[in-house]
Structure formats: C-alpha cells, structure tokens
Design a protein around this motif. Structure first.
Motif, short mmCIF file in Angstrom:
data_model
loop_
_atom_site.label_atom_id
_atom_site.label_comp_id
_atom_site.label_asym_id
_atom_site.label_seq_id
_atom_site.Cartn_x
_atom_site.Cartn_y
_atom_site.Cartn_z
N LEU A 32 0.84 -1.20 0.00
CA LEU A 32 0.00 0.00 0.00
C LEU A 32 0.87 1.25 0.00
O LEU A 32 0.64 2.18 -0.78
N PHE A 33 1.89 1.27 0.85
CA PHE A 33 2.75 2.44 0.92
C PHE A 33 3.54 2.63 -0.38
O PHE A 33 3.88 3.76 -0.73
N LYS A 34 3.83 1.56 -1.11
CA LYS A 34 4.49 1.70 -2.40
C LYS A 34 3.61 2.48 -3.37
O LYS A 34 4.10 3.28 -4.17
N VAL A 35 2.30 2.26 -3.30
CA VAL A 35 1.37 2.99 -4.17
C VAL A 35 1.41 4.48 -3.84
O VAL A 35 1.36 5.33 -4.72
N PHE A 36 1.56 4.80 -2.56
CA PHE A 36 1.67 6.20 -2.14
C PHE A 36 3.03 6.79 -2.49
O PHE A 36 3.23 8.00 -2.33
N GLY A 37 3.96 5.99 -2.97
CA GLY A 37 5.31 6.44 -3.27
C GLY A 37 5.49 7.13 -4.60
O GLY A 37 6.60 7.39 -5.01
N ASP A 38 4.41 7.43 -5.29
CA ASP A 38 4.49 8.08 -6.59
C ASP A 38 3.80 9.44 -6.51
O ASP A 38 2.62 9.52 -6.14
N SER A 39 4.50 10.51 -6.86
CA SER A 39 3.95 11.87 -6.71
C SER A 39 2.73 12.10 -7.60
O SER A 39 1.83 12.85 -7.23
N THR A 40 2.69 11.47 -8.77
CA THR A 40 1.51 11.63 -9.64
C THR A 40 0.28 11.04 -8.97
O THR A 40 -0.80 11.65 -8.97
N ARG A 41 0.42 9.87 -8.37
CA ARG A 41 -0.72 9.26 -7.68
C ARG A 41 -1.15 10.10 -6.48
O ARG A 41 -2.35 10.25 -6.22
N ILE A 42 -0.18 10.68 -5.78
CA ILE A 42 -0.51 11.56 -4.64
C ILE A 42 -1.28 12.78 -5.16
O ILE A 42 -2.26 13.20 -4.54
N ARG A 43 -0.86 13.32 -6.28
CA ARG A 43 -1.56 14.48 -6.85
C ARG A 43 -2.99 14.12 -7.23
O ARG A 43 -3.92 14.92 -7.02
N ILE A 44 -3.20 12.94 -7.79
CA ILE A 44 -4.55 12.49 -8.15
C ILE A 44 -5.40 12.34 -6.90
O ILE A 44 -6.54 12.83 -6.85
N LEU A 45 -4.86 11.67 -5.90
CA LEU A 45 -5.61 11.48 -4.66
C LEU A 45 -5.96 12.82 -4.01
O LEU A 45 -7.08 13.02 -3.54
N THR A 46 -5.00 13.73 -4.01
CA THR A 46 -5.24 15.06 -3.43
C THR A 46 -6.33 15.79 -4.20
O THR A 46 -7.18 16.45 -3.61
N ALA A 47 -6.33 15.67 -5.53
CA ALA A 47 -7.38 16.31 -6.34
C ALA A 47 -8.75 15.73 -6.00
O ALA A 47 -9.75 16.45 -5.98
N VAL A 100 -8.52 6.84 3.25
CA VAL A 100 -7.58 7.37 2.26
C VAL A 100 -7.31 8.84 2.57
O VAL A 100 -6.16 9.28 2.59
N ARG A 101 -8.36 9.58 2.84
CA ARG A 101 -8.20 10.99 3.22
C ARG A 101 -7.34 11.10 4.48
O ARG A 101 -6.45 11.95 4.56
N GLY A 102 -7.58 10.24 5.44
CA GLY A 102 -6.82 10.26 6.69
C GLY A 102 -5.35 9.97 6.49
O GLY A 102 -4.48 10.61 7.11
N ILE A 103 -5.04 9.03 5.62
CA ILE A 103 -3.63 8.71 5.32
C ILE A 103 -2.95 9.91 4.68
O ILE A 103 -1.83 10.28 5.06
N LEU A 104 -3.63 10.54 3.72
CA LEU A 104 -3.06 11.72 3.06
C LEU A 104 -2.85 12.86 4.05
O LEU A 104 -1.80 13.50 4.07
N GLU A 105 -3.85 13.12 4.89
CA GLU A 105 -3.75 14.21 5.87
C GLU A 105 -2.65 13.94 6.89
O GLU A 105 -1.89 14.84 7.23
N GLY A 107 0.02 12.04 6.47
CA GLY A 107 1.31 12.17 5.79
C GLY A 107 1.70 13.61 5.59
O GLY A 107 2.85 14.00 5.84
N LEU A 108 0.75 14.42 5.16
CA LEU A 108 1.03 15.84 4.96
C LEU A 108 1.38 16.53 6.28
O LEU A 108 2.33 17.32 6.35
N GLU A 109 0.64 16.20 7.31
CA GLU A 109 0.92 16.77 8.64
C GLU A 109 2.34 16.40 9.09
O GLU A 109 3.07 17.23 9.62
N HIS A 110 2.74 15.16 8.84
CA HIS A 110 4.08 14.73 9.22
C HIS A 110 5.15 15.49 8.44
O HIS A 110 6.15 15.94 9.01
N VAL A 111 4.94 15.64 7.13
CA VAL A 111 5.92 16.36 6.30
C VAL A 111 6.02 17.81 6.75
O VAL A 111 7.13 18.34 6.89
N LEU A 112 4.90 18.46 7.00
CA LEU A 112 4.92 19.85 7.45
C LEU A 112 5.60 19.98 8.81
O LEU A 112 6.38 20.91 9.05
#
Length: 120
Positions: A32-47, A100-105, A107-112
């Motif tokens: 699952l985390f490998k799927v999150f490892g691509d910036s294009t997929r992250i951009r799609i999920l964020t959209a 999915v939203r929670g994982i993205l949020e 991850g973003l919170e951790h990066v920030l």
C-alpha cells in the motif's frame, strides 16, 4: 529471559513485542505504501479530496494526458484507494473511503511538522 528487559536505559515489555501484526499483513501494508510512493498518484488522490471527477477533469487539473491519468487510476483502483462510478460512457472517480483521506492528511501533517524542525 524475564518479561522485562532493560537495554540502554529503556525497559521493554516483551509482551508488547508479541502483538506484532502477521507478516502477510505487514507485506500488504508495505505494498500500500508503495502505491503512495508516486507523486503523480498523490496528486490524483489530493485532487479527489474535493470530490469525484472524471479522467478528463483530473487530467486537466494536473496538466497531464488522459492516458497517463488512466494508468495511475488503474493502480489506485487495484490498491483500493479510489472507486469508479459509471454514468453512461463516463467514469467518475472518488476516494474509496475516509481512510484514504486520513492517510493523506496524516502524511502531509508529518511532512509539514518535519519541515518546521519538529522531531520525528
């Protein structure tokens, strides 16, 4: 060996080590985390956080070709991160669920937090 082991000033409860998830479950999590490892997929999920969209609108929003977006959506769909809804010939995609939203949020919170100099 007793139930508690002291190493480098820390006490480790051996019982907590036995609660490790099954190795197959950990493998699935790694995939699952490998799927999150691509910036294009992250951009799609964020959209898709803003709501469902068809491939054309996702491609326009990201400035990408429809073929490239479709390819990434297939990967996201196989991972259970997005779900399709067909209306005639048009397929609309949305996030599969709030996890999915929670994982993205998270991850973003951790990066920030890391960028602000917080401890990880």
């Amino acid at each position: 060996m007793n139930d508690k082991t002291e190493k480098k000033g820390h006490i480790c409860d051996a019982a907590s080590l036995s609660s490790e998830p099954d190795i197959e479950l950990l493998y699935d999590l790694s995939e699952l985390f490998k799927v999150f490892g691509d910036s294009t997929r992250i951009r799609i999920l964020t959209a898709l956080i803003s709501g469902e969209m068809c491939v054309l609108h996702i491609a326009d929003r990201l400035g990408m070709g429809q073929s490239a977006v479709s390819h990434q959506l297939r990967i996201l769909r196989a991972a259970g991160l997005v779900r399709p809804r067909r209306v005639g010939k048009t397929v609309y995609y949305s996030l599969d669920d709030d996890h999915v939203r929670g994982i993205l949020e998270a991850g973003l919170e951790h990066v920030l937090h890391s960028k602000r100099g917080g401890t990880v």
